[in-house]
Design an enzyme around this catalytic site. Structure first.
Site, PDB file in Angstrom:
ATOM      1  N   TYR A   1      -2.199  -0.511  10.329  1.00 38.30           N
ATOM      2  CA  TYR A   1      -2.193  -0.903   8.635  1.00 38.30           C
ATOM      3  C   TYR A   1      -0.733  -0.561   7.936  1.00 38.30           C
ATOM      4  O   TYR A   1      -0.201  -1.347   7.438  1.00 38.30           O
ATOM      5  CB  TYR A   1      -3.233   0.039   7.977  1.00 38.30           C
ATOM      6  CG  TYR A   1      -3.572  -0.509   6.742  1.00 38.30           C
ATOM      7  CD1 TYR A   1      -4.492  -1.512   6.383  1.00 38.30           C
ATOM      8  CD2 TYR A   1      -3.113   0.267   5.932  1.00 38.30           C
ATOM      9  CE1 TYR A   1      -4.947  -1.692   4.833  1.00 38.30           C
ATOM     10  CE2 TYR A   1      -3.467   0.023   4.319  1.00 38.30           C
ATOM     11  CZ  TYR A   1      -4.308  -1.089   4.000  1.00 38.30           C
ATOM     12  OH  TYR A   1      -4.645  -1.413   2.775  1.00 38.30           O
TER      13      TYR A   1
ATOM     14  N   SER B   1       0.777  -1.030   0.031  1.00 39.49           N
ATOM     15  CA  SER B   1      -0.029   0.107   0.150  1.00 39.49           C
ATOM     16  C   SER B   1       0.931   1.190   0.135  1.00 39.49           C
ATOM     17  O   SER B   1       2.056   1.216   0.211  1.00 39.49           O
ATOM     18  CB  SER B   1      -0.775  -0.006   1.337  1.00 39.49           C
ATOM     19  OG  SER B   1      -1.289   1.115   1.424  1.00 39.49           O
TER      20      SER B   1
END
Length: 283
Positions: A148, A135
């Site tokens: 995350y 990501s």
């Protein structure tokens, strides 16, 4: 690699990025092995794509082994694996639900490790390709996103090491870096009373959401090229060259907003996993 006729196994295929990648690959003639939770949703994607579904949690070794083995037997092998399954949680470290934080690490990082380890014998046989979904959060570490970011940075590092380890075996490894994509996960995070305001208040392209169809196209190009990296949007690739400066930018941007958001999160009970995928992973 021409994807026509290739067997592509996708984790986290019930919705969002996984489902969109499956649909676009099916339109190009790929054969789809779809792994994920949310059985009804997963089977609907299988129906749409002509694929076959296996309900499995990527943190469950036995379930993964069974899914991969049955997929390989059903299709005659596995050519590509997209390690996509992931969840997100909102919250600041000092007040966040510990179970939610650890579940993000468990699914997003250890789930990728377990997926890849299970996949490797099949990919070595087919001299195939593995795409690890990381990501933009691996590059830019914003407040309220610690779990995350930590997991996705780990995915990036894992894929880099893996690439060098398996090249001589004929297996290529890519890492995917996506910014904010319009999926159920991101849209649910936007509805959060604290984190949603922080994310949507990010300046310029940093806070923009991009259509999930863009990811599908980029992933197919990445598979065809057996690429080392896939970026959506393209500027994410350029940002990697300046990652040493991103903490400075984040620190300056956070000054005006984080103190109040941190107080709100500490005083409320709103941290935890977000979206339907998060709910499924928490059961």
């Amino acid at each position: 690699m021409d994807v026509t006729g290739k067997v592509v196994l996708i984790t986290g295929a019930a919705r969002g990025i996984g489902a969109e990648v499956a649909r676009q690959l099916a339109a190009r003639g790929a054969r789809l092995a779809l792994v994920g939770l949310e059985k009804a949703q997963l089977e609907e994607v299988a129906r749409q794509t002509g694929g076959k579904a296996w309900e499995a949690d990527v943190t469950d070794w036995d379930a993964l082994e069974k899914a991969f083995q049955e997929a390989a037997e059903h299709f005659g092998g596995i050519d590509v694996v997209v390690a996509n399954a992931g969840i997100a949680a909102t919250g600041f470290v000092r007040s966040m639900d510990p179970k939610a934080f650890e579940r993000v690490i468990e699914v997003n990082l250890l789930g990728v490790w377990r997926t890849v380890r299970t996949a490797l014998p099949h990919l070595i046989r087919s001299r195939g390709y593995c795409l690890v979904v990381s990501s933009l959060a691996a590059i830019v570490h914003i407040p309220g996103n610690a779990a995350y970011s930590a997991a996705k940075a780990g995915c990036e590092a894992f894929a880099d090491s893996l690439r060098a380890e398996v090249k001589h075996l004929g297996v290529d490894v890519g890492t995917a870096y996506f910014s904010w994509i319009s999926t159920d996960m991101v849209n649910s995070a936007d509805q959060h009373p604290v984190f949603g305001k922080l994310r949507q208040g990010m300046p310029g392209v940093a806070g923009k959401k991009y259509p999930v169809r863009n990811v599908g196209r980029a992933v197919i190009r990445g598979i065809e090229k057996r690429a080392k990296a896939v970026h959506v949007p393209g500027w994410v690739g350029a940002l990697k060259y300046f990652r040493a400066f991103t903490p400075v930018v984040v620190d300056r941007q956070a000054v005006a907003e984080v103190a109040d958001a941190d107080r709100q999160m500490a005083a409320s009970d709103t941290s935890g996993l977000v979206g339907p995928g998060g709910q499924a992973a928490s059961r």
